[in-house]
Scaffold this motif. Structure first.
Motif, short mmCIF file in Angstrom:
data_model
loop_
_atom_site.label_atom_id
_atom_site.label_comp_id
_atom_site.label_asym_id
_atom_site.label_seq_id
_atom_site.Cartn_x
_atom_site.Cartn_y
_atom_site.Cartn_z
N GLY A 33 -16.05 1.31 -38.34
CA GLY A 33 -16.21 3.10 -38.88
C GLY A 33 -16.61 3.36 -37.76
N LEU A 34 -17.63 3.17 -37.14
CA LEU A 34 -17.52 4.36 -35.66
C LEU A 34 -17.47 4.63 -35.06
N GLY A 35 -16.31 4.23 -34.45
CA GLY A 35 -15.63 4.29 -34.10
C GLY A 35 -15.28 3.59 -32.30
N ILE A 36 -15.91 2.59 -32.10
CA ILE A 36 -16.62 1.74 -31.11
C ILE A 36 -16.13 0.49 -30.66
N ARG A 37 -15.40 0.19 -29.82
CA ARG A 37 -15.27 -1.00 -29.32
C ARG A 37 -15.80 -1.95 -28.27
N LYS A 38 -15.73 -2.98 -28.82
CA LYS A 38 -16.80 -4.55 -27.98
C LYS A 38 -15.92 -5.22 -27.43
N PRO A 39 -16.56 -5.70 -26.51
CA PRO A 39 -15.69 -6.71 -25.33
C PRO A 39 -16.05 -8.01 -26.86
N PRO A 40 -14.95 -8.57 -26.49
CA PRO A 40 -14.93 -10.13 -27.37
C PRO A 40 -16.72 -11.03 -27.42
N LEU A 41 -16.66 -11.01 -27.90
CA LEU A 41 -18.31 -11.81 -27.83
C LEU A 41 -18.53 -12.94 -26.92
N ASP A 42 -17.23 -13.43 -26.74
CA ASP A 42 -18.01 -14.76 -25.79
C ASP A 42 -17.51 -14.49 -24.29
N THR A 43 -17.57 -13.17 -23.52
CA THR A 43 -17.15 -12.14 -22.76
C THR A 43 -18.68 -11.70 -22.41
N ILE A 44 -19.46 -11.56 -23.14
CA ILE A 44 -20.77 -10.73 -23.02
C ILE A 44 -22.05 -11.67 -23.17
N GLU A 45 -22.60 -12.29 -21.57
CA GLU A 45 -23.77 -12.97 -21.20
C GLU A 45 -24.97 -13.09 -21.41
N HIS A 46 -25.56 -11.95 -21.72
CA HIS A 46 -27.06 -11.47 -21.29
C HIS A 46 -26.92 -9.72 -22.67
N ARG A 47 -25.64 -9.46 -22.72
CA ARG A 47 -26.92 -8.22 -23.10
C ARG A 47 -25.62 -6.93 -23.28
N TRP A 48 -24.98 -6.31 -23.65
CA TRP A 48 -23.77 -5.34 -24.52
C TRP A 48 -24.54 -4.35 -25.15
N GLU A 49 -24.67 -3.02 -24.20
CA GLU A 49 -24.93 -2.24 -24.61
C GLU A 49 -23.76 -0.74 -24.94
N TYR A 50 -23.99 -0.14 -25.62
CA TYR A 50 -22.92 1.08 -25.86
C TYR A 50 -24.04 2.23 -26.47
N ARG A 51 -23.63 3.11 -25.72
CA ARG A 51 -24.95 4.83 -26.15
C ARG A 51 -23.75 5.64 -26.00
N GLN A 52 -24.63 6.99 -27.20
CA GLN A 52 -23.90 7.70 -27.15
C GLN A 52 -25.36 9.67 -27.16
N GLU A 53 -24.48 9.29 -25.92
CA GLU A 53 -24.89 10.66 -25.50
C GLU A 53 -26.72 10.34 -24.94
N ASP A 54 -26.69 9.19 -24.26
CA ASP A 54 -27.51 8.84 -23.72
C ASP A 54 -28.46 7.91 -24.45
N ARG A 55 -27.84 8.34 -26.30
CA ARG A 55 -29.04 6.96 -26.99
C ARG A 55 -28.76 6.23 -27.33
N LEU A 56 -29.17 4.84 -27.42
CA LEU A 56 -28.52 3.72 -28.04
C LEU A 56 -28.44 3.67 -29.11
N THR A 57 -26.92 3.49 -29.65
CA THR A 57 -26.28 3.26 -30.50
C THR A 57 -25.62 1.73 -31.04
N ALA A 58 -25.53 0.56 -29.92
CA ALA A 58 -25.36 -0.76 -30.62
C ALA A 58 -25.82 -1.36 -29.35
N MET A 59 -26.34 -2.73 -29.94
CA MET A 59 -26.59 -3.49 -28.60
C MET A 59 -25.95 -5.21 -29.47
N VAL A 60 -25.99 -6.04 -28.41
CA VAL A 60 -25.88 -7.28 -28.46
C VAL A 60 -26.31 -8.65 -27.40
#
Length: 80
Positions: A33-60
């Motif tokens: 809904g936010l137009g964010i694409r994350k990598p497949p979960l099995d490729t995330i080893e420790h942390r994945w972040e998505y930032r918009q305008e230097d603001r943390l928006t999503a994290m795994v």
């Protein structure tokens, strides 16, 4: 840096803005809904972040056990 250190490092920012989403399906729906694409979960080893305008928006984060936790900026959810 392990998952515990990651959470401690982001604690101040997360206390104010980030909420944990308990389901990967719901997390993915929010991201879509936010137009964010994350990598497949099995490729995330420790942390994945998505930032918009230097603001943390999503994290795994992933614990050494493999358990994944999903976080979103509450403001991003409320704006959509």
């Amino acid at each position: 840096m392990d998952n515990t250190d990651t959470i401690k490092e982001l604690k101040g920012e997360m206390d104010e803005k980030m909420i944990e989403i308990g389901s990967i399906g719901l997390f993915n729906e929010y991201l879509q809904g936010l137009g964010i694409r994350k990598p497949p979960l099995d490729t995330i080893e420790h942390r994945w972040e998505y930032r918009q305008e230097d603001r943390l928006t999503a994290m795994v984060t992933r614990a050494p056990s493999g358990e994944a936790r999903f976080y979103l900026d509450a403001r991003a959810i409320s704006l959509n």
